[in-house]
Write an enzyme that holds these catalytic residues in place. Structure first.
Site, PDB file in Angstrom:
ATOM      1  N   LYS A 110       0.864  -1.199   0.000  1.00  0.00           N
ATOM      2  CA  LYS A 110       0.000   0.000   0.000  1.00  0.00           C
ATOM      3  C   LYS A 110       0.890   1.235   0.000  1.00  0.00           C
ATOM      4  CE  LYS A 110      -2.717   1.391   3.625  1.00  0.00           C
ATOM      5  NZ  LYS A 110      -2.159   2.719   3.953  1.00  0.00           N
ATOM      6  N   GLU A 176      -9.618   7.572   3.361  1.00  0.00           N
ATOM      7  CA  GLU A 176      -9.560   7.826   4.811  1.00  0.00           C
ATOM      8  C   GLU A 176     -10.154   9.189   5.140  1.00  0.00           C
ATOM      9  OE1 GLU A 176      -6.001   6.630   6.819  1.00  0.00           O
ATOM     10  OE2 GLU A 176      -6.613   7.559   8.705  1.00  0.00           O
TER      11      GLU A 176
HETATM   12  O1  KIV Z   1      -1.576   2.228   8.719  1.00  0.00           O
HETATM   13  C1  KIV Z   1      -2.752   1.830   8.748  1.00  0.00           C
HETATM   14  O2  KIV Z   1      -3.179   1.106   9.654  1.00  0.00           O
HETATM   15  C2  KIV Z   1      -3.621   2.258   7.654  1.00  0.00           C
HETATM   16  C3  KIV Z   1      -5.088   1.996   7.768  1.00  0.00           C
HETATM   17  C4  KIV Z   1      -5.668   2.838   8.818  1.00  0.00           C
HETATM   18  C5  KIV Z   1      -5.781   2.162   6.491  1.00  0.00           C
HETATM   19  O3  KIV Z   1      -3.164   2.811   6.718  1.00  0.00           O
END
Ligand code: KIV
Length: 260
Positions: A110, A176
């Protein structure tokens, strides 16, 4: 890996996608039975390491936790957050994404968006590593928490950002803290699934930080639903243990390894 990704994409619009974060094997083993996606979030910086933000968690720390998480995973799609500073240019991003996949055997990474790093997403995907995007409140790039999408200009910018991430090849995108209307518009415009956190039920899926929803972290903004108060349950157990040890009730005969 591709099969799992396609299964997630196919869920869009007809089945909600369930996601939670994990930082260790004991938790991922439980989540895996009920979640479509398990994310090793860089939120571990605040949640586990007590840092004031996510900015200085290292790549090697994320990798170590991900190796542990992987041990609890049988079926869910495992996504690993690339920490701040690990994807500053396409070459570095590709090298680090490859390292994450090699060491952790995760399914995807991600990347938080700064509304500029679309080429970086493209490069990682070119290396056959699926990417999840992340827009709205992106803690790696924004210091102050704010709900986004409150006016036309912001909505336009967020739509453009989401579309660019989709065009770059991401398989899904975290929204978010967007207003419900903005989350709805973006979810309807994209072909890839949106995963909301604090962004309403219009999103194709939901994610929360597991420690928050379990009542362990002490961080409970309005968008978090606390499903249990683990803090107080653990404290009760620890208090009982402490009393038992002091009163010599533990260990007792049943706990001896040798003898009667
Ligand atoms: O770092 C994390 O836990 C996240 C989520 C809140 C989406 O990016």
């Amino acid at each position: 890996m591709i099969k799992k990704i396609n299964q997630i994409i196919k869920k869009k619009s007809f089945k909600k996608i369930v996601c939670l974060t994990a930082y260790s094997k004991n938790i991922s083993k439980i989540l895996d039975k009920h979640c479509d996606i398990t994310l090793v979030g860089d939120s571990l910086a605040n949640v586990l390491y007590g840092m004031k933000n996510t900015h200085s968690i290292s790549l090697s720390t994320i990798i170590e936790h991900s190796i542990s998480v992987k041990k609890g995973i049988k079926k869910s799609l495992m996504v690993v957050d690339m920490p701040k500073g690990s994807y500053q240019n396409p070459l570095q991003a590709k090298r680090n994404a490859k390292l994450i996949v090699k060491k952790t055997k995760c399914d995807a990474v991600k990347i938080e968006s700064n509304n500029k790093n679309f080429k970086i997403i493209k490069e990682i995907i070119k290396a056959n590593i699926p990417v999840m995007g992340h827009i709205g409140y992106t803690p790696q790039f924004k210091n102050n928490f704010k709900v986004e999408g409150k006016n036309k200009k912001e909505i336009k910018r967020l739509i453009g950002e989401a579309k660019s991430i989709e065009r770059a090849g991401a398989f899904s995108i975290v929204l978010e803290c967007l207003t419900p209307d903005t989350a709805k518009i973006i979810t309807n415009l994209l072909r890839i699934p949106t995963i909301g956190i604090g962004s309403s039920s219009y999103c194709d899926g939901q994610i929360l930080v597991t420690d928050d929803m379990l009542g362990l972290s002490g961080f409970y903004p309005k968008f978090v639903k606390k499903y249990i108060n683990l803090n107080s349950l653990i404290e009760k157990a620890v208090k009982k243990y402490s009393k038992d040890v002091k009163a010599k009730r533990f260990p007792n005969n049943k706990n001896f390894l040798y003898g009667k």
